[in-house]
Design an enzyme around this catalytic site. Structure first.
Site, PDB file in Angstrom:
ATOM      1  CG  HIS A 115      -7.516  44.508 -40.023  1.00  0.00           C
ATOM      2  ND1 HIS A 115      -6.591  44.611 -40.812  1.00  0.00           N
ATOM      3  CD2 HIS A 115      -6.973  44.114 -38.675  1.00  0.00           C
ATOM      4  CE1 HIS A 115      -5.220  45.046 -39.894  1.00  0.00           C
ATOM      5  NE2 HIS A 115      -5.859  44.243 -38.767  1.00  0.00           N
ATOM      6  CG  ASN A 156      -1.284  45.635 -41.232  1.00  0.00           C
ATOM      7  OD1 ASN A 156      -2.806  45.372 -41.510  1.00  0.00           O
ATOM      8  ND2 ASN A 156      -0.810  45.410 -40.107  1.00  0.00           N
ATOM      9  NE  ARG A 183      -5.635  47.665 -37.382  1.00  0.00           N
ATOM     10  CZ  ARG A 183      -5.538  48.261 -36.265  1.00  0.00           C
ATOM     11  NH1 ARG A 183      -6.137  49.278 -36.071  1.00  0.00           N
ATOM     12  NH2 ARG A 183      -4.732  47.598 -35.217  1.00  0.00           N
ATOM     13  CD  GLU A 199      -3.646  43.373 -32.992  1.00  0.00           C
ATOM     14  OE1 GLU A 199      -4.084  42.627 -32.230  1.00  0.00           O
ATOM     15  OE2 GLU A 199      -3.333  42.888 -34.141  1.00  0.00           O
ATOM     16  CE1 TYR A 248       3.152  44.206 -30.345  1.00  0.00           C
ATOM     17  CE2 TYR A 248       1.729  44.437 -31.888  1.00  0.00           C
ATOM     18  CZ  TYR A 248       2.553  43.801 -31.365  1.00  0.00           C
ATOM     19  OH  TYR A 248       3.028  42.508 -31.929  1.00  0.00           O
ATOM     20  CG  HIS A 308      -7.811  43.892 -34.668  1.00  0.00           C
ATOM     21  ND1 HIS A 308      -7.544  44.940 -35.375  1.00  0.00           N
ATOM     22  CD2 HIS A 308      -9.065  44.358 -34.291  1.00  0.00           C
ATOM     23  CE1 HIS A 308      -8.669  45.911 -35.413  1.00  0.00           C
ATOM     24  NE2 HIS A 308      -9.414  45.317 -34.752  1.00  0.00           N
TER      25      HIS A 308
HETATM   26  C1  3PG Z   1      -0.097  45.543 -35.099  1.00  0.00           C
HETATM   27  O1  3PG Z   1      -1.045  45.719 -34.157  1.00  0.00           O
HETATM   28  O2  3PG Z   1       0.935  46.034 -35.117  1.00  0.00           O
HETATM   29  C2  3PG Z   1      -0.851  44.432 -36.070  1.00  0.00           C
HETATM   30  O3  3PG Z   1      -2.016  44.566 -36.174  1.00  0.00           O
HETATM   31  C3  3PG Z   1      -0.433  43.056 -35.527  1.00  0.00           C
HETATM   32  O4  3PG Z   1       1.047  43.148 -35.466  1.00  0.00           O
HETATM   33  P1  3PG Z   1       2.034  41.796 -35.170  1.00  0.00           P
HETATM   34  O5  3PG Z   1       1.877  40.904 -36.215  1.00  0.00           O
HETATM   35  O6  3PG Z   1       3.285  42.527 -35.325  1.00  0.00           O
HETATM   36  O7  3PG Z   1       1.513  41.572 -33.738  1.00  0.00           O
END
Ligand code: 3PG
Length: 249
Positions: free
Chosen positions: A9, A15, A60, A87, A90, A182
């Site tokens: 995306h 970001n 996104r 994605e 996290y 992603h």
């Molecule tokens: C995120 O989820 O923060 C980004 O889409 C990817 O982040 P990274 O490059 O820190 O893994």
């Protein structure tokens, strides 16, 4: 020979703010919208067409796909949406600033959380509002399997079955496939397609809004892969992605 296109995306709001995003459903920035238009125009100029498109359930990626399809005058195309292309989750890092997290925990730890194959970020705890288990878009995901955090290995494990059962049959049927996803879900697919080692995958960074072409043989093994944009543009964009997570300037 088969040809597919992978696309991350365009730039998202988080970001731009340099925050861990994962499954948080943030929008594109104006720059991200422009990147999506640029990707669509580049694909059109290079004569690409598609019969099928795949994307995640995050706006996104969906918006990026819609813009690309608009540029290609293919807005009628059948689109498949799945959380399996989301994605990488996290976990408890979602929402935190990457540079501040690096200052607090160190660059090495943040690199492990961002790029390692087997180490997950800290998990979401019960009751955390970021645990969106009741969101209808995750209705096909059993509650017990909703991720609290994922390492890349977990993302490979949920993406590859979808690739095998949904995307591969389309490719073998002769449909030209576009996958808009992603940074880390595409790293998961690329690790699988190119058989990249657990060590080498740490170095792979995917820029936003840059179409990546994969040419595949009859057994869907990659023959070659290349970005449509000039190499120096890509190298700069990859370095920019890698840099996120470093200390603030
Ligand atoms: C995120 O989820 O923060 C980004 O889409 C990817 O982040 P990274 O490059 O820190 O893994």
């Amino acid at each position: 020979m088969y040809k597919i296109v992978l696309l991350r995306h365009g730039e998202s709001v988080w970001n731009k703010e340099n925050r861990f995003t994962g499954w948080t459903d943030v929008d594109l920035t104006d720059k991200g919208v422009a990147e999506a238009h640029g990707a669509g125009r580049l694909l059109r100029r290079e004569g690409f067409g598609f019969e099928r498109a795949y994307t995640s359930v995050l706006k996104r990626a969906i918006k990026t796909l819609n813009i690309v399809l608009e540029e290609l005058d293919l807005m009628w195309l059948p689109v498949n949406y799945s959380w399996r292309l989301n994605e990488r989750h996290y976990g408890a890092l979602q929402g935190l600033n990457k540079a501040e997290t690096a200052e607090r925990f160190g660059d090495d730890q943040v690199l492990v959380w961002r790029r390692s194959y087997g180490t997950s970020p800290p998990p979401l705890e019960d009751g955390d509002e970021r645990l969106t288990v009741d969101d209808p878009r995750y209705a096909t995901l059993p509650r017990s399997r909703y991720p609290r955090a994922e390492c890349l290995k977990d993302t490979v494990a949920r993406f590859v079955p979808y690739w095998e059962t949904m995307i591969v049959p389309d490719i073998l049927a002769g449909h030209r496939v576009l996958i808009v996803a992603h940074g880390n879900s595409l790293r998961a697919l690329i690790k699988y397609l190119d058989s990249i080692s657990d060590e080498d995958i740490v170095k792979l960074n995917i820029p936003t809004g840059q179409p990546l072409v994969y040419e595949l043989d009859a057994d869907l093994r990659p023959l070659r892969s290349y970005y449509l944009a000039d190499e120096d543009v890509i190298r700069k964009a990859e370095a920019e992605v890698a840099r996120h997570g470093g200390p603030r300037e």
